[in-house]
Design an enzyme around this catalytic site. Structure first.
Site, mmCIF file in Angstrom:
data_model
loop_
_atom_site.group_PDB
_atom_site.id
_atom_site.type_symbol
_atom_site.label_atom_id
_atom_site.label_comp_id
_atom_site.label_asym_id
_atom_site.label_seq_id
_atom_site.Cartn_x
_atom_site.Cartn_y
_atom_site.Cartn_z
ATOM 1 C CG ASP A 61 51.692 -21.982 -30.756
ATOM 2 O OD1 ASP A 61 52.493 -22.825 -30.338
ATOM 3 O OD2 ASP A 61 50.479 -22.037 -30.565
ATOM 4 C CB THR A 94 51.821 -27.903 -31.020
ATOM 5 O OG1 THR A 94 52.525 -26.668 -31.102
ATOM 6 C CG2 THR A 94 50.960 -27.884 -29.779
ATOM 7 C CB THR A 95 56.231 -27.198 -33.939
ATOM 8 O OG1 THR A 95 55.588 -26.013 -33.507
ATOM 9 C CG2 THR A 95 56.732 -27.020 -35.345
HETATM 10 P P1 ADP Z 1 57.160 -26.992 -30.235
HETATM 11 O O1 ADP Z 1 55.873 -26.431 -30.769
HETATM 12 O O2 ADP Z 1 57.370 -28.393 -30.690
HETATM 13 O O3 ADP Z 1 57.311 -26.806 -28.772
HETATM 14 P P2 ADP Z 1 59.178 -24.959 -30.485
HETATM 15 O O4 ADP Z 1 59.281 -24.002 -31.608
HETATM 16 O O5 ADP Z 1 58.736 -24.462 -29.181
HETATM 17 O O6 ADP Z 1 58.276 -26.149 -30.968
HETATM 18 O O7 ADP Z 1 60.615 -25.626 -30.331
HETATM 19 C C1 ADP Z 1 60.879 -26.569 -29.350
HETATM 20 C C2 ADP Z 1 62.226 -27.178 -29.579
HETATM 21 O O8 ADP Z 1 63.259 -26.199 -29.489
HETATM 22 C C3 ADP Z 1 62.514 -28.224 -28.531
HETATM 23 O O9 ADP Z 1 62.997 -29.368 -29.162
HETATM 24 C C4 ADP Z 1 63.598 -27.550 -27.684
HETATM 25 O O10 ADP Z 1 64.463 -28.497 -27.096
HETATM 26 C C5 ADP Z 1 64.304 -26.708 -28.684
HETATM 27 N N1 ADP Z 1 65.073 -25.601 -28.111
HETATM 28 C C6 ADP Z 1 64.673 -24.617 -27.305
HETATM 29 N N2 ADP Z 1 65.707 -23.788 -26.987
HETATM 30 C C7 ADP Z 1 66.802 -24.269 -27.611
HETATM 31 C C8 ADP Z 1 68.171 -23.885 -27.706
HETATM 32 N N3 ADP Z 1 68.639 -22.799 -27.096
HETATM 33 N N4 ADP Z 1 68.986 -24.642 -28.446
HETATM 34 C C9 ADP Z 1 68.515 -25.724 -29.084
HETATM 35 N N5 ADP Z 1 67.267 -26.134 -29.061
HETATM 36 C C10 ADP Z 1 66.407 -25.442 -28.333
#
Ligand code: ADP
Ligand code: MG
Length: 525
Positions: A61, A94-95
């Site tokens: 996270d 957040t990331t």
């Molecule tokens: P954040 O803290 O920004 O939410 P995450 O590590 O949760 O960061 O990543 C979120 C990103 O991952 C989003 O842009 C989401 O669309 C993408 N994401 C989630 N699952 C998949 C997947 N199976 N394939 C591609 N992108 C994905």
């Protein structure tokens, strides 16, 4: 002369101005983004965080990583607070917020080096706002029950194992629906170190880790009336600090009898108001236990304030401060009050008549696993509640960012001034999200970016994105990779604001660590 005076005034301050200030600030933002970029997306790696006390935490996270880092740089601190705001508001993205801010700054610095003034860049970035806002509404689609659930699942991707994600997503989705309001604070969460994650459950009702006051009191498997006392049911303390002078033995008895009678009369007033259950924030006098029991009132004491709030919400009760003036509107209604024993510990379940209220019990075998599940659940609940408030979805997997970049580039062409360059810079910054998602999945970032951009224009669809689990460009709706509209909208708006405020700084004044008392007093005129 004037310069000399200025130098004197700022003697105990280190000063960095103009281009150098911007360069330093951008470097700080980039350093921060670099610390979290490898966690982005479901294929992102985890970070092992070690606290000063040697405690460890494995997380994926972004905001947790940033908050644990000991950051001194003011720009970095600003970025962290932007990321925190994103977390507070929508619990996800957040990331992405930090990465986007850093990219906006890097692209701005490049333009500054090419001779564009920061003010023009800020104005170009601001001009992108309405274009993005309009586009997001066009791209988004309404969410139903099934698509909301899969969006909650997407938000958990990369956090813990798939089994855990599945369970927590379903629980969060159900709990959010049960609130009706979409307010995550209306869900009571308790954790139990027993069983495993798959034994976690949603209980319709408010669960207290507490037993009834007295064994003789009867549980209520039927509807009834409840009163909540924000105080204690104890002997009244004398108003003055008086010491009691006992002259004869009878006096002490009389004193007790009077106190007892007072207690009894308070309980009588409860009986009169036809109260079946009494919940008290403070203590209940020993002597009152039997009286309450006799009056057929089920009682609970030392119930914490947050729990009281949950009970009030579920039953419609309004806390009273004494029993003298109980109004009918203060009395809440419950459906049932039951007791359950988990791992030898009594728990009471209040089922309210208003909203019933919900409690999610998260179970885990070890403290670490429980904490991991709790953090993930908290985020999932935030996303699920967000979708109750605004059931609108955007495609994930970089599709939204690419669709926005395409529109921004088209819009930039219509702007004759230098702001055009800034708008293009904004588009490029958005593309960093799909680039990093690809990179973290071991794919080539440039190839993937080109591939999805082409897929979007070929299919005339904004929903074409990168599914990193298959490495394919697909329709994100079909593969159920979606995000709440609010998460992406908030991330972009937050990053834009943060980048603009950094760009507007052209002078950084650092107080010297060992600043001395200014010595102007002793100086000759
Ligand atoms: P954040 O803290 O920004 O939410 P995450 O590590 O949760 O960061 O990543 C979120 C990103 O991952 C989003 O842009 C989401 O669309 C993408 N994401 C989630 N699952 C998949 C997947 N199976 N394939 C591609 N992108 C994905
Ligand atoms: Mg996320």
């Amino acid at each position: 002369m004037v310069q000399q005076e200025q130098d004197k005034v700022l003697e105990d301050t280190e000063r960095v101005v103009g281009r150098q200030a911007l360069r330093n600030n951008v470097a700080a933002a980039v350093a921060l983004a670099d610390a979290v970029r490898s966690t982005l997306g479901p294929k992102g790696l985890d970070k092992l965080l070690v606290g000063t006390d040697g405690s460890t935490l494995v997380t994926n996270d972004g905001v947790t990583v940033l908050e644990t880092a000991k950051v001194e740089h003011p720009t970095a601190k600003m970025l962290i607070s932007t990321s925190r705001a994103q977390d507070d508001e929508v619990r996800d993205g957040t990331t992405s917020t930090v990465i986007l801010t850093a990219e906006l700054l890097v692209n701005a610095l490049e333009l500054v080096d090419r001779g564009v003034h920061p003010t023009i860049i800020c104005s170009g970035y601001r001009m992108s706002g309405p274009v993005i806002e309009k586009a997001l509404t066009e791209i988004s689609r309404g969410a139903d029950d099934a698509t909301s659930l899969s969006s909650v699942r997407t938000s958990l991707a990369g956090k813990g194992d798939v089994g855990m994600q599945e369970i927590l997503a379903q629980l969060a989705h159900d709990a959010a629906k049960a609130t009706g309001s979409g307010n995550p604070e209306h869900v009571r969460i308790i954790n139990e170190r027993s069983g495993s994650i798959k034994d976690s459950e949603l209980i319709p009702g408010i669960v207290l880790v507490k037993a009834r006051l007295h064994r003789e009191m009867k549980m209520m498997n039927h509807p009834g009336r409840i009163l909540v006392l924000d105080g204690g049911l104890e002997h009244r303390k004398p108003e003055l600090e008086a010491s009691l002078k006992i002259t004869n033995l009878g006096a002490i008895d009389e004193f007790h009898t009077r106190a007892r009678a007072q207690l009894q009369s308070r309980i009588d007033s409860l009986k009169e108001a036809k109260i079946d259950c009494l919940v008290v924030r403070d203590g209940i006098e020993e002597e009152a236990h039997a009286m309450l029991s006799e009056a057929g009132i089920l009682a609970y004491r030392r119930v914490e304030r947050p729990e009281i709030e949950h009970i009030c919400r579920a039953t419609g009760a309004r806390p009273v401060y004494n029993f003298e003036d109980i109004q009918e509107t203060d009395i809440g209604r419950f459906e049932s009050i039951r007791e359950k024993k988990w791992q030898g510990v009594e728990h009471t379940i209040f089922e309210g008549s208003q909203t019933k209220g919900v409690t999610v019990v998260i179970r885990g075998s070890t403290q670490m696993r429980l904490e991991e599940a709790e953090r993930a659940f908290d985020d999932a609940l935030g996303v699920a509640c967000q979708l109750v408030r605004e059931p609108q979805l955007l495609p994930g997997g970089g599709a939204t960012q690419i669709a926005l970049a395409r529109r921004l580039r088209r819009h930039a062409e219509t702007i004759p001034g230098r702001e055009q360059m800034a708008i293009e810079g904004f588009a490029a910054a958005l593309e960093s999200i799909p680039r990093i998602l690809a990179e973290n999945a071991g794919l080539d970032p440039i190839d993937e970016l080109l591939r999805i951009t082409a897929a979007q224009s070929e299919n005339d669809s904004d929903w074409q994105g990168l599914d990193v689990t298959t490495g394919q460009a697909s329709d994100m709706g079909e593969v159920s990779i979606t995000e709440p509209l609010a998460v992406t909208r908030h991330a972009i708006a937050g990053a834009t604001e943060a980048a603009i405020s950094v760009l507007r700084i052209d002078d950084v004044l650092w107080a010297k660590q060992d600043a001395q008392e200014p010595d102007w007093q002793t100086d000759e005129d």
